[in-house]
Design a protein around this motif. Structure first.
Motif, PDB file in Angstrom:
ATOM      1  N   UNK A  35      12.339 -43.842  -9.314  1.00  0.00           N
ATOM      2  CA  UNK A  35      13.465 -44.508  -8.542  1.00  0.00           C
ATOM      3  C   UNK A  35      14.805 -44.218  -9.196  1.00  0.00           C
ATOM      4  N   UNK A  36      14.741 -44.176 -10.474  1.00  0.00           N
ATOM      5  CA  UNK A  36      16.150 -44.075 -10.939  1.00  0.00           C
ATOM      6  C   UNK A  36      16.481 -42.372 -11.039  1.00  0.00           C
ATOM      7  N   UNK A  37      15.467 -41.635 -11.468  1.00  0.00           N
ATOM      8  CA  UNK A  37      15.681 -40.313 -11.893  1.00  0.00           C
ATOM      9  C   UNK A  37      15.605 -39.256 -10.551  1.00  0.00           C
ATOM     10  N   UNK A  38      14.726 -39.453  -9.658  1.00  0.00           N
ATOM     11  CA  UNK A  38      14.553 -38.779  -8.454  1.00  0.00           C
ATOM     12  C   UNK A  38      14.961 -39.224  -7.097  1.00  0.00           C
ATOM     13  N   UNK A  39      14.928 -40.694  -6.939  1.00  0.00           N
ATOM     14  CA  UNK A  39      15.288 -41.288  -5.710  1.00  0.00           C
ATOM     15  C   UNK A  39      16.620 -41.796  -5.873  1.00  0.00           C
ATOM     16  N   UNK A  40      17.135 -41.933  -6.910  1.00  0.00           N
ATOM     17  CA  UNK A  40      18.557 -42.714  -7.376  1.00  0.00           C
ATOM     18  C   UNK A  40      18.692 -43.970  -6.682  1.00  0.00           C
ATOM     19  N   UNK A  41      17.581 -44.778  -6.915  1.00  0.00           N
ATOM     20  CA  UNK A  41      17.585 -46.213  -6.474  1.00  0.00           C
ATOM     21  C   UNK A  41      17.964 -47.038  -7.527  1.00  0.00           C
ATOM     22  N   UNK A  42      19.271 -47.874  -7.292  1.00  0.00           N
ATOM     23  CA  UNK A  42      19.671 -48.868  -8.644  1.00  0.00           C
ATOM     24  C   UNK A  42      18.510 -50.138  -8.572  1.00  0.00           C
ATOM     25  N   UNK A  43      18.138 -50.559  -9.744  1.00  0.00           N
ATOM     26  CA  UNK A  43      17.409 -51.819 -10.059  1.00  0.00           C
ATOM     27  C   UNK A  43      18.027 -53.056  -9.447  1.00  0.00           C
ATOM     28  N   UNK A  44      18.335 -53.096  -8.256  1.00  0.00           N
ATOM     29  CA  UNK A  44      18.929 -54.291  -7.799  1.00  0.00           C
ATOM     30  C   UNK A  44      17.804 -54.972  -6.734  1.00  0.00           C
ATOM     31  N   UNK A  45      18.087 -56.312  -6.629  1.00  0.00           N
ATOM     32  CA  UNK A  45      17.355 -57.058  -5.708  1.00  0.00           C
ATOM     33  C   UNK A  45      17.105 -56.317  -4.193  1.00  0.00           C
ATOM     34  N   UNK A  46      18.114 -55.650  -3.673  1.00  0.00           N
ATOM     35  CA  UNK A  46      17.879 -54.865  -2.389  1.00  0.00           C
ATOM     36  C   UNK A  46      16.727 -53.677  -2.600  1.00  0.00           C
ATOM     37  N   UNK A  47      16.585 -53.389  -3.682  1.00  0.00           N
ATOM     38  CA  UNK A  47      15.523 -52.254  -3.909  1.00  0.00           C
ATOM     39  C   UNK A  47      14.458 -52.524  -4.644  1.00  0.00           C
ATOM     40  N   UNK A  48      14.154 -53.886  -4.689  1.00  0.00           N
ATOM     41  CA  UNK A  48      12.843 -54.346  -5.409  1.00  0.00           C
ATOM     42  C   UNK A  48      11.721 -54.098  -4.546  1.00  0.00           C
ATOM     43  N   UNK A  49      11.589 -54.300  -3.342  1.00  0.00           N
ATOM     44  CA  UNK A  49      10.518 -54.195  -2.186  1.00  0.00           C
ATOM     45  C   UNK A  49       9.997 -53.076  -2.444  1.00  0.00           C
ATOM     46  N   UNK A  50      10.793 -51.898  -2.207  1.00  0.00           N
ATOM     47  CA  UNK A  50       9.985 -50.377  -2.353  1.00  0.00           C
ATOM     48  C   UNK A  50       9.640 -50.155  -3.671  1.00  0.00           C
ATOM     49  N   UNK A  51      10.008 -50.835  -4.626  1.00  0.00           N
ATOM     50  CA  UNK A  51       9.394 -50.457  -6.184  1.00  0.00           C
ATOM     51  C   UNK A  51       7.918 -51.195  -5.995  1.00  0.00           C
ATOM     52  N   UNK A  52       7.921 -52.558  -5.299  1.00  0.00           N
ATOM     53  CA  UNK A  52       6.706 -53.234  -5.209  1.00  0.00           C
ATOM     54  C   UNK A  52       5.516 -52.606  -4.527  1.00  0.00           C
ATOM     55  N   UNK A  53       6.059 -51.830  -3.551  1.00  0.00           N
ATOM     56  CA  UNK A  53       5.117 -50.775  -2.867  1.00  0.00           C
ATOM     57  C   UNK A  53       4.561 -49.885  -3.201  1.00  0.00           C
ATOM     58  N   UNK A  54       5.411 -49.068  -3.818  1.00  0.00           N
ATOM     59  CA  UNK A  54       5.091 -47.841  -4.586  1.00  0.00           C
ATOM     60  C   UNK A  54       4.224 -48.403  -5.701  1.00  0.00           C
ATOM     61  N   UNK A  55       4.521 -49.497  -6.788  1.00  0.00           N
ATOM     62  CA  UNK A  55       3.537 -49.937  -7.796  1.00  0.00           C
ATOM     63  C   UNK A  55       2.278 -50.219  -7.331  1.00  0.00           C
ATOM     64  N   UNK A  56       2.305 -50.869  -6.201  1.00  0.00           N
ATOM     65  CA  UNK A  56       0.753 -51.363  -5.550  1.00  0.00           C
ATOM     66  C   UNK A  56      -0.015 -50.019  -5.330  1.00  0.00           C
ATOM     67  N   UNK A  57       0.683 -49.093  -4.629  1.00  0.00           N
ATOM     68  CA  UNK A  57       0.058 -47.748  -4.227  1.00  0.00           C
ATOM     69  C   UNK A  57      -0.372 -47.003  -5.430  1.00  0.00           C
TER      70      UNK A  57
END
Length: 215
Positions: A35-57
């Motif tokens: 998320x940080x290095x490839x997708x450039x998604x900051x670790x903020x509440x707005x981007x927690x849901x995609x992290x959860x989905x990716x982690x589960x997969x």
């Protein structure tokens, strides 16, 4: 609670808890790096849901490569959200995400999910019935993507409740890390319902997501 072999339950959960903890921990680290290095998604509440989905997969994929975990098997009937369902004898285990240490995701309106949540209360089972009936468990996970730390909580639900209402359960265990001594599991019967508290916006969204996943 005296009619149920809690020590045997703890022993059965040791290998699967360790395996899931290990898989989740490595998945959280890899997802946060991506998320940080490839997708450039900051670790903020707005981007927690995609992290959860990716982690589960990622966790599902890691567990699938194990083949089996001391009698526990990963269901191959994974849906589009790669839900993590495991089973062993009469026991089933479903991994669900929770935003905090107290929230248990509600089952939602799906009848299959409601049925899964409706275990017979242990106090209503007679010896030796408690040892042989099917038990459906929820393994709740939460994470710190910034720290890579994982927390697991095992819950045995005994009914249906609406979003934001007190959860109904009769067994709750806080599980440790992969190297922790599991001989000191903490059991807490829910003689009193958990304190009523409306979920905040993020928690409500997480409950809705996991209600959709649990199918």
């Amino acid at each position: 609670m005296s009619t149920f072999d809690l020590e045997a339950l703890a022993g059965a959960m040791v290998p699967v808890s360790r395996a899931i903890n290990t898989a989740l921990t490595s998945a959280v680290v890899d997802v946060e790096t991506a998320c940080k290095e490839t997708l450039d998604l900051p670790n903020t509440p707005a981007y927690q849901t995609p992290r959860v989905h990716l982690t589960r997969a990622a966790t599902h994929h890691r567990l699938s490569k194990l083949g089996g975990i001391d009698g526990w098997s990963l269901s191959t009937q994974a849906g589009s959200n790669t839900p993590i369902h495991l089973y062993r004898d009469q026991n089933t285990l479903r991994l669900l995400h929770t935003p905090n240490a107290t929230t248990v995701p509600a089952p939602g309106k799906n009848m299959a999910r409601q049925f899964y949540y409706t275990n017979t209360a242990l106090e209503g089972l007679a010896v030796p019935d408690a040892f042989y009936v099917q038990h459906n468990y929820l393994l709740l996970w939460r994470q710190g993507f910034a720290t890579g730390e994982i927390a697991l909580r095992l819950v045995r639900p005994i009914g249906v409740w609406k979003f934001g209402m007190p959860a109904k359960w009769d067994i709750s265990m806080n599980l440790g890390g992969p190297d922790e001594d599991f001989s000191s599991f903490y059991f807490q019967p829910s003689e009193d319902e958990e304190e009523f508290r409306l979920p905040n916006e993020l928690e409500a969204a997480e409950e809705e997501i996991d209600a959709n996943v649990l199918s």
